[in-house]
Motif scaffolding. Structure first.
Motif, PDB file in Angstrom:
ATOM      1  N   ASP A 100       0.830  -1.202   0.000  1.00  0.00           N
ATOM      2  CA  ASP A 100       0.000   0.000   0.000  1.00  0.00           C
ATOM      3  C   ASP A 100       0.867   1.256   0.000  1.00  0.00           C
ATOM      4  OD1 ASP A 100      -2.525   1.358   0.108  1.00  0.00           O
ATOM      5  OD2 ASP A 100      -2.113   1.778   2.229  1.00  0.00           O
ATOM      6  N   LYS A 101       1.908   1.262   0.812  1.00  0.00           N
ATOM      7  CA  LYS A 101       2.808   2.420   0.859  1.00  0.00           C
ATOM      8  C   LYS A 101       3.516   2.629  -0.475  1.00  0.00           C
ATOM      9  CE  LYS A 101       3.674   2.231   5.809  1.00  0.00           C
ATOM     10  NZ  LYS A 101       4.661   1.976   6.853  1.00  0.00           N
ATOM     11  N   ILE A 102       3.946   1.541  -1.091  1.00  0.00           N
ATOM     12  CA  ILE A 102       4.622   1.640  -2.389  1.00  0.00           C
ATOM     13  C   ILE A 102       3.664   2.186  -3.439  1.00  0.00           C
ATOM     14  CG2 ILE A 102       5.629   0.276  -4.264  1.00  0.00           C
ATOM     15  CD1 ILE A 102       6.869  -1.507  -2.032  1.00  0.00           C
ATOM     16  N   SER A 103       2.435   1.693  -3.431  1.00  0.00           N
ATOM     17  CA  SER A 103       1.450   2.182  -4.391  1.00  0.00           C
ATOM     18  C   SER A 103       1.192   3.672  -4.201  1.00  0.00           C
ATOM     19  CB  SER A 103       0.137   1.411  -4.253  1.00  0.00           C
ATOM     20  OG  SER A 103       0.302   0.081  -4.650  1.00  0.00           O
ATOM     21  N   GLU A 104       1.052   4.093  -2.948  1.00  0.00           N
ATOM     22  CA  GLU A 104       0.844   5.524  -2.668  1.00  0.00           C
ATOM     23  C   GLU A 104       2.041   6.352  -3.133  1.00  0.00           C
ATOM     24  OE1 GLU A 104      -0.349   6.467   1.341  1.00  0.00           O
ATOM     25  OE2 GLU A 104      -1.707   4.753   1.387  1.00  0.00           O
ATOM     26  N   PHE A 105       3.232   5.852  -2.870  1.00  0.00           N
ATOM     27  CA  PHE A 105       4.440   6.555  -3.287  1.00  0.00           C
ATOM     28  C   PHE A 105       4.489   6.678  -4.804  1.00  0.00           C
ATOM     29  CE2 PHE A 105       8.890   6.452  -4.672  1.00  0.00           C
ATOM     30  CZ  PHE A 105       9.373   7.581  -4.043  1.00  0.00           C
ATOM     31  N   ASN A 106       4.181   5.590  -5.500  1.00  0.00           N
ATOM     32  CA  ASN A 106       4.195   5.615  -6.963  1.00  0.00           C
ATOM     33  C   ASN A 106       3.162   6.590  -7.514  1.00  0.00           C
ATOM     34  OD1 ASN A 106       6.288   3.790  -7.202  1.00  0.00           O
ATOM     35  ND2 ASN A 106       4.939   2.026  -7.370  1.00  0.00           N
ATOM     36  N   ARG A 107       1.973   6.592  -6.930  1.00  0.00           N
ATOM     37  CA  ARG A 107       0.947   7.542  -7.381  1.00  0.00           C
ATOM     38  C   ARG A 107       1.402   8.975  -7.163  1.00  0.00           C
ATOM     39  NH1 ARG A 107      -2.602   3.524  -5.619  1.00  0.00           N
ATOM     40  NH2 ARG A 107      -2.619   4.292  -3.488  1.00  0.00           N
ATOM     41  N   ALA A 108       1.981   9.252  -6.006  1.00  0.00           N
ATOM     42  CA  ALA A 108       2.461  10.606  -5.712  1.00  0.00           C
ATOM     43  C   ALA A 108       3.570  11.002  -6.677  1.00  0.00           C
ATOM     44  CB  ALA A 108       2.951  10.686  -4.265  1.00  0.00           C
ATOM     45  N   ASN A 109       4.450  10.061  -6.975  1.00  0.00           N
ATOM     46  CA  ASN A 109       5.536  10.322  -7.925  1.00  0.00           C
ATOM     47  C   ASN A 109       4.987  10.680  -9.298  1.00  0.00           C
ATOM     48  OD1 ASN A 109       8.180  10.438  -7.218  1.00  0.00           O
ATOM     49  ND2 ASN A 109       8.583   8.267  -7.465  1.00  0.00           N
ATOM     50  N   ILE A 110       4.018   9.924  -9.745  1.00  0.00           N
ATOM     51  CA  ILE A 110       3.429  10.173 -11.060  1.00  0.00           C
ATOM     52  C   ILE A 110       2.742  11.536 -11.083  1.00  0.00           C
ATOM     53  CG2 ILE A 110       1.606   9.425 -12.650  1.00  0.00           C
ATOM     54  CD1 ILE A 110       2.376   6.513 -11.811  1.00  0.00           C
ATOM     55  N   GLN A 111       2.001  11.842 -10.043  1.00  0.00           N
ATOM     56  CA  GLN A 111       1.315  13.130  -9.979  1.00  0.00           C
ATOM     57  C   GLN A 111       2.302  14.283  -9.890  1.00  0.00           C
ATOM     58  OE1 GLN A 111      -1.333  12.642  -6.675  1.00  0.00           O
ATOM     59  NE2 GLN A 111      -2.830  11.488  -7.851  1.00  0.00           N
ATOM     60  N   ALA A 112       3.412  14.074  -9.194  1.00  0.00           N
ATOM     61  CA  ALA A 112       4.403  15.135  -9.021  1.00  0.00           C
ATOM     62  C   ALA A 112       5.064  15.506 -10.338  1.00  0.00           C
ATOM     63  CB  ALA A 112       5.457  14.721  -8.003  1.00  0.00           C
ATOM     64  N   ARG A 113       5.170  14.552 -11.207  1.00  0.00           N
ATOM     65  CA  ARG A 113       5.812  14.832 -12.502  1.00  0.00           C
ATOM     66  C   ARG A 113       5.005  15.826 -13.320  1.00  0.00           C
ATOM     67  NH1 ARG A 113       6.681   8.732 -13.788  1.00  0.00           N
ATOM     68  NH2 ARG A 113       8.124   8.224 -12.136  1.00  0.00           N
ATOM     69  N   GLN A 114       3.694  15.708 -13.265  1.00  0.00           N
ATOM     70  CA  GLN A 114       2.778  16.608 -13.965  1.00  0.00           C
ATOM     71  C   GLN A 114       3.192  16.867 -15.404  1.00  0.00           C
ATOM     72  OE1 GLN A 114       2.410  20.123 -11.567  1.00  0.00           O
ATOM     73  NE2 GLN A 114       1.140  19.116 -10.072  1.00  0.00           N
ATOM     74  N   GLN A 115       3.631  15.824 -16.038  1.00  0.00           N
ATOM     75  CA  GLN A 115       3.997  15.927 -17.445  1.00  0.00           C
ATOM     76  C   GLN A 115       2.984  15.130 -18.242  1.00  0.00           C
ATOM     77  OE1 GLN A 115       7.905  14.311 -17.699  1.00  0.00           O
ATOM     78  NE2 GLN A 115       8.899  16.059 -16.796  1.00  0.00           N
ATOM     79  N   PRO A 116       2.634  15.643 -19.406  1.00  0.00           N
ATOM     80  CA  PRO A 116       1.739  14.828 -20.225  1.00  0.00           C
ATOM     81  C   PRO A 116       2.426  13.512 -20.563  1.00  0.00           C
ATOM     82  CG  PRO A 116       2.273  16.928 -21.315  1.00  0.00           C
ATOM     83  CD  PRO A 116       3.034  16.869 -20.041  1.00  0.00           C
ATOM     84  N   GLU A 117       1.736  12.441 -20.309  1.00  0.00           N
ATOM     85  CA  GLU A 117       2.334  11.133 -20.556  1.00  0.00           C
ATOM     86  C   GLU A 117       2.055  10.690 -21.983  1.00  0.00           C
ATOM     87  OE1 GLU A 117       2.120   9.281 -16.089  1.00  0.00           O
ATOM     88  OE2 GLU A 117       1.605   8.076 -17.793  1.00  0.00           O
ATOM     89  N   ASP A 118       3.032  10.024 -22.547  1.00  0.00           N
ATOM     90  CA  ASP A 118       2.794   9.463 -23.867  1.00  0.00           C
ATOM     91  C   ASP A 118       2.028   8.158 -23.700  1.00  0.00           C
ATOM     92  OD1 ASP A 118       6.259   8.379 -24.292  1.00  0.00           O
ATOM     93  OD2 ASP A 118       4.613   7.372 -23.307  1.00  0.00           O
ATOM     94  N   PRO A 119       1.387   7.676 -24.752  1.00  0.00           N
ATOM     95  CA  PRO A 119       0.559   6.480 -24.628  1.00  0.00           C
ATOM     96  C   PRO A 119       1.306   5.265 -24.082  1.00  0.00           C
ATOM     97  CG  PRO A 119       0.149   7.580 -26.713  1.00  0.00           C
ATOM     98  CD  PRO A 119       1.297   8.287 -26.068  1.00  0.00           C
ATOM     99  N   ALA A 120       2.580   5.106 -24.446  1.00  0.00           N
ATOM    100  CA  ALA A 120       3.340   3.945 -23.965  1.00  0.00           C
ATOM    101  C   ALA A 120       3.496   4.001 -22.451  1.00  0.00           C
ATOM    102  CB  ALA A 120       4.703   3.894 -24.632  1.00  0.00           C
ATOM    103  N   LYS A 121       3.800   5.183 -21.916  1.00  0.00           N
ATOM    104  CA  LYS A 121       3.951   5.320 -20.466  1.00  0.00           C
ATOM    105  C   LYS A 121       2.614   5.091 -19.768  1.00  0.00           C
ATOM    106  CE  LYS A 121       7.910   8.417 -20.223  1.00  0.00           C
ATOM    107  NZ  LYS A 121       8.388   9.730 -19.805  1.00  0.00           N
ATOM    108  N   MET A 122       1.540   5.605 -20.363  1.00  0.00           N
ATOM    109  CA  MET A 122       0.223   5.406 -19.768  1.00  0.00           C
ATOM    110  C   MET A 122      -0.106   3.915 -19.710  1.00  0.00           C
ATOM    111  SD  MET A 122      -1.832   8.620 -21.454  1.00  0.00           S
ATOM    112  CE  MET A 122      -3.404   7.920 -21.158  1.00  0.00           C
ATOM    113  N   PHE A 123       0.217   3.184 -20.776  1.00  0.00           N
ATOM    114  CA  PHE A 123      -0.023   1.746 -20.815  1.00  0.00           C
ATOM    115  C   PHE A 123       0.789   1.045 -19.734  1.00  0.00           C
ATOM    116  CE2 PHE A 123      -1.212  -2.266 -22.442  1.00  0.00           C
ATOM    117  CZ  PHE A 123      -0.095  -3.071 -22.400  1.00  0.00           C
ATOM    118  N   ASP A 124       2.086   1.397 -19.622  1.00  0.00           N
ATOM    119  CA  ASP A 124       2.947   0.792 -18.597  1.00  0.00           C
ATOM    120  C   ASP A 124       2.383   1.043 -17.201  1.00  0.00           C
ATOM    121  OD1 ASP A 124       6.134   1.460 -20.274  1.00  0.00           O
ATOM    122  OD2 ASP A 124       4.633  -0.106 -20.568  1.00  0.00           O
TER     123      ASP A 124
END
Length: 156
Positions: A100-124
């Motif tokens: 759960d902590k890892i998932s929260e950390f990963n979500r926060a990391n993704i949100q912090a980037r605030q960069q438009p993701e390309d389709p490949a990254k979104m799929f990953d």
């Protein structure tokens, strides 16, 4: 000494020590000049940032290895016939808490980037979330089995 030599000496010393005043002294410049370079020179900022990212990645890799080893131990405990249901239940709880902590950390990391993701990254990202969900569901299933086993083994 030429400006480029001073910058090279400063950067080298700063990356080694992390101390602005000492690094400035080695480069033969004033501390204020060093701070100006750190704050205003894109080339120096890039070098410092790349170095910090490399150090961060090394630390994260070491930490990941240790966490992986600890996780492997906890998972092996689940399969250990000699481990008590209580120990297995504690292992499952630890694994779920960390997942759960890892998932929260990963979500926060993704949100912090605030960069438009390309389709490949979104799929990953979607694949990773699905794998995380599946892993958690598997662990919850094991937890249910362990709790059932614990209840059936407890004295009436």
């Amino acid at each position: 000494m030429k400006l480029e030599q001073q910058k090279t000496i400063f950067i080298s010393a700063y990356l080694t020590t992390g101390k602005v005043a000492d690094s400035a002294s080695k480069a033969g410049i004033r501390r204020e000049t060093a701070y100006s370079w750190l704050n205003n020179d894109p080339a120096i900022q890039g070098i410092v940032q790349e170095s910090q990212e490399a150090i961060y990645m090394q630390a994260m890799n070491k930490l990941t290895q240790k966490v992986s080893a600890a996780s492997d131990y906890l998972v092996s405990l689940l399969d250990d016939e000699n481990a008590s249901p209580k120990d297995k239940l504690a292992a499952v709880k630890m694994i779920l808490e960390q997942a759960d902590k890892i998932s929260e950390f990963n979500r926060a990391n993704i949100q912090a980037r605030q960069q438009p993701e390309d389709p490949a990254k979104m799929f990953d990202t979607l694949v990773e979330k699905n794998q995380d969900k599946q892993s958690v569901e598997d662990l919850l299933s094991r937890l249910d089995k362990l709790e059932s086993a614990g209840k059936s083994n407890s004295p009436a």
